[in-house]
Motif scaffolding. Structure first.
Motif, PDB file in Angstrom:
ATOM      1  N   UNK A 228       0.815  -1.221   0.000  1.00 43.09           N
ATOM      2  CA  UNK A 228       0.000   0.000   0.000  1.00 43.09           C
ATOM      3  C   UNK A 228       0.849   1.271   0.000  1.00 43.09           C
ATOM      4  N   UNK A 229       1.988   1.206  -0.687  1.00 41.32           N
ATOM      5  CA  UNK A 229       2.859   2.374  -0.819  1.00 41.32           C
ATOM      6  C   UNK A 229       2.392   3.244  -1.984  1.00 41.32           C
ATOM      7  N   UNK A 230       2.548   4.535  -1.832  1.00 38.49           N
ATOM      8  CA  UNK A 230       2.077   5.485  -2.831  1.00 38.49           C
ATOM      9  C   UNK A 230       3.187   5.877  -3.794  1.00 38.49           C
TER      10      UNK A 230
ATOM     11  N   UNK B 144       7.160  12.254   3.911  1.00 36.54           N
ATOM     12  CA  UNK B 144       6.720  13.609   3.570  1.00 36.54           C
ATOM     13  C   UNK B 144       7.197  13.998   2.176  1.00 36.54           C
ATOM     14  N   UNK B 145       8.397  13.562   1.819  1.00 39.31           N
ATOM     15  CA  UNK B 145       8.942  13.913   0.505  1.00 39.31           C
ATOM     16  C   UNK B 145       8.105  13.327  -0.625  1.00 39.31           C
ATOM     17  N   UNK B 146       7.511  12.157  -0.399  1.00 36.57           N
ATOM     18  CA  UNK B 146       6.644  11.552  -1.409  1.00 36.57           C
ATOM     19  C   UNK B 146       5.369  12.369  -1.556  1.00 36.57           C
ATOM     20  N   UNK B 147       4.777  12.759  -0.428  1.00 37.27           N
ATOM     21  CA  UNK B 147       3.547  13.541  -0.481  1.00 37.27           C
ATOM     22  C   UNK B 147       3.790  14.916  -1.109  1.00 37.27           C
TER      23      UNK B 147
ATOM     24  N   UNK C  63       7.228  12.260  12.859  1.00 33.29           N
ATOM     25  CA  UNK C  63       8.060  12.296  11.649  1.00 33.29           C
ATOM     26  C   UNK C  63       7.162  12.148  10.424  1.00 33.29           C
ATOM     27  N   UNK C  64       7.538  12.761   9.383  1.00 39.01           N
ATOM     28  CA  UNK C  64       6.809  12.825   8.113  1.00 39.01           C
ATOM     29  C   UNK C  64       5.586  13.735   8.166  1.00 39.01           C
ATOM     30  N   UNK C  65       5.425  14.500   9.257  1.00 39.53           N
ATOM     31  CA  UNK C  65       4.291  15.427   9.348  1.00 39.53           C
ATOM     32  C   UNK C  65       4.491  16.606   8.406  1.00 39.53           C
ATOM     33  N   UNK C  66       3.375  17.065   7.843  1.00 46.05           N
ATOM     34  CA  UNK C  66       3.378  18.271   7.019  1.00 46.05           C
ATOM     35  C   UNK C  66       2.671  19.429   7.699  1.00 46.05           C
TER      36      UNK C  66
END
Length: 364
Positions: free
Chosen positions: A138-140, A167-170, A194-197
């Motif tokens: 389920x990776x984007x 976050x870099x992917x989003x 971590x990975x929060x925007x």
């Protein structure tokens, strides 16, 4: 590549009940079932938070004034108040987005919380789906979102998969002319967030949703917020009814962003890591069970044959699990399990063992 898009059938929802949520698994029987279906942290709200909420009851004769709570929430993320809007839970925010923001080609990344799509459809939008695959954990891949999508909704960490997207992917989803909605309802259950925007102002079109109901046990009070550019906040606010957030909910919002509350939430997130590892280790002992890993939220998604029957047998044994077949992209072979303490997990694993044995004896 993931399955890029799906067009639901003429009913608008395919075969999925987008309005089904975990509380339906325990409704009417909540007193005699151990709840693994709802992702609200157990043992909440804490006593100090109950006291703060109770202390606000003397103000009920006055209309709610959300300015101080709004400033407190904004400060928690290093934002000016005009970049934050308080809402009656994250669910209200999805309705506001669907009604107030322009969108000709909205897409929702699935499997995820179904209210964003339900709200968009209720507002008259035709919604496209980007379906992530179990084979890819389920990776984007941002390339799977159509170029002409002008509103994209994705969860992080995602309910029900427990996947935490980088976050870099989003960020690669953002572009001029597109609204990027990131549902961070469970981000405070991730150590260090971590990975929060949330708090970022350099990502074009970014709209971040947060909920205070999960970590703090306030699902019945309804409190959440949106962080976005000031013009977006103004558009969402214009679509709200007057006084949308009650005085007790405003008091809770202020309390939950204070330093001691943030420290408590951080400690709870650390405990989730330990308790989730114990649950996952136990699930791995069953050859019939496949766990989606790495799980990063306060819940795990599992696949197993006969999941619907297993879920009913678990109910008979005193445990409520969340069915997975109401999530687009999943079928009837999936269950979502909330992370609980070690003792509760051990009891659940024993029940799961009994349920699987019964299924084997039945010849399924």
């Amino acid at each position: 590549m993931h399955t890029p898009t799906e067009s639901p059938d003429a009913t608008g929802t395919g075969t999925h009940d987008l309005r089904h949520h975990g509380d339906a698994e325990v409704r009417g029987r909540g007193r005699d079932l151990t709840d693994l279906a709802v992702n609200v942290r157990a043992g909440t709200p804490p006593a100090w938070l109950k006291e703060r909420i109770a202390g606000s009851l003397g103000t009920l004769a006055a209309y709610p004034d959300g300015r101080e709570a709004r400033e407190a929430v904004a400060a928690r993320h290093g934002l000016p108040p005009d970049r934050v809007l308080l809402t009656a839970g994250a669910a209200e925010a999805f309705v506001l987005i669907a009604r107030a923001l322009p969108a000709r080609r909205p897409y929702v990344v699935h499997p995820q919380f179904t209210e964003p799509e339900a709200a968009l459809r209720a507002a008259g939008h035709e919604v496209g789906r980007v379906l992530l695959r179990a084979e890819d954990d389920f990776r984007l891949d941002p390339a799977d979102v159509p170029d002409d999508a002008d509103l994209v909704v994705v969860g992080n960490p995602t309910n029900p998969t427990s996947v935490l997207h980088p976050a870099a992917v989003l960020e690669r989803l953002a572009r001029p002319g597109r609204t990027l909605v990131v549902d961070e309802a469970f981000m405070d259950a991730v150590p260090g967030e971590r990975e929060a925007l949330c708090g970022r102002t350099d990502v074009p079109g970014l709209v971040v949703l947060r909920s205070l109901t999960k970590t703090w046990g306030l699902a019945g009070l309804r409190i959440g917020y949106v962080a976005a550019a000031p013009e977006t906040i103004r558009a969402l606010e214009a679509a709200q009814p007057l006084w949308p957030v009650s005085s007790p909910a405003l008091a809770a919002a202020e309390a939950c962003v204070e330093p001691r509350a943030l420290a408590e939430a951080a400690g709870a997130a650390d405990r989730v890591v330990v308790d989730r590892a114990h649950l996952v280790a136990g699930l791995r002992e069953f050859s019939e069970v496949r766990v989606v890993e790495p799980a990063e939220g306060p819940f795990v998604l599992i696949r197993l044959d006969g999941a619907a029957e297993i879920r009913e047998r678990l109910r008979m044994l005193g445990f409520a699990a969340r069915r997975g077949d109401t999530f687009p992209g999943l079928g009837d072979g999936w269950l979502r399990l909330a992370v609980r303490d070690r003792t509760t997990t051990n009891r659940f694993l024993q029940a799961l063992d009994l349920a699987l044995q019964a299924l084997t004896v039945a010849g399924r």
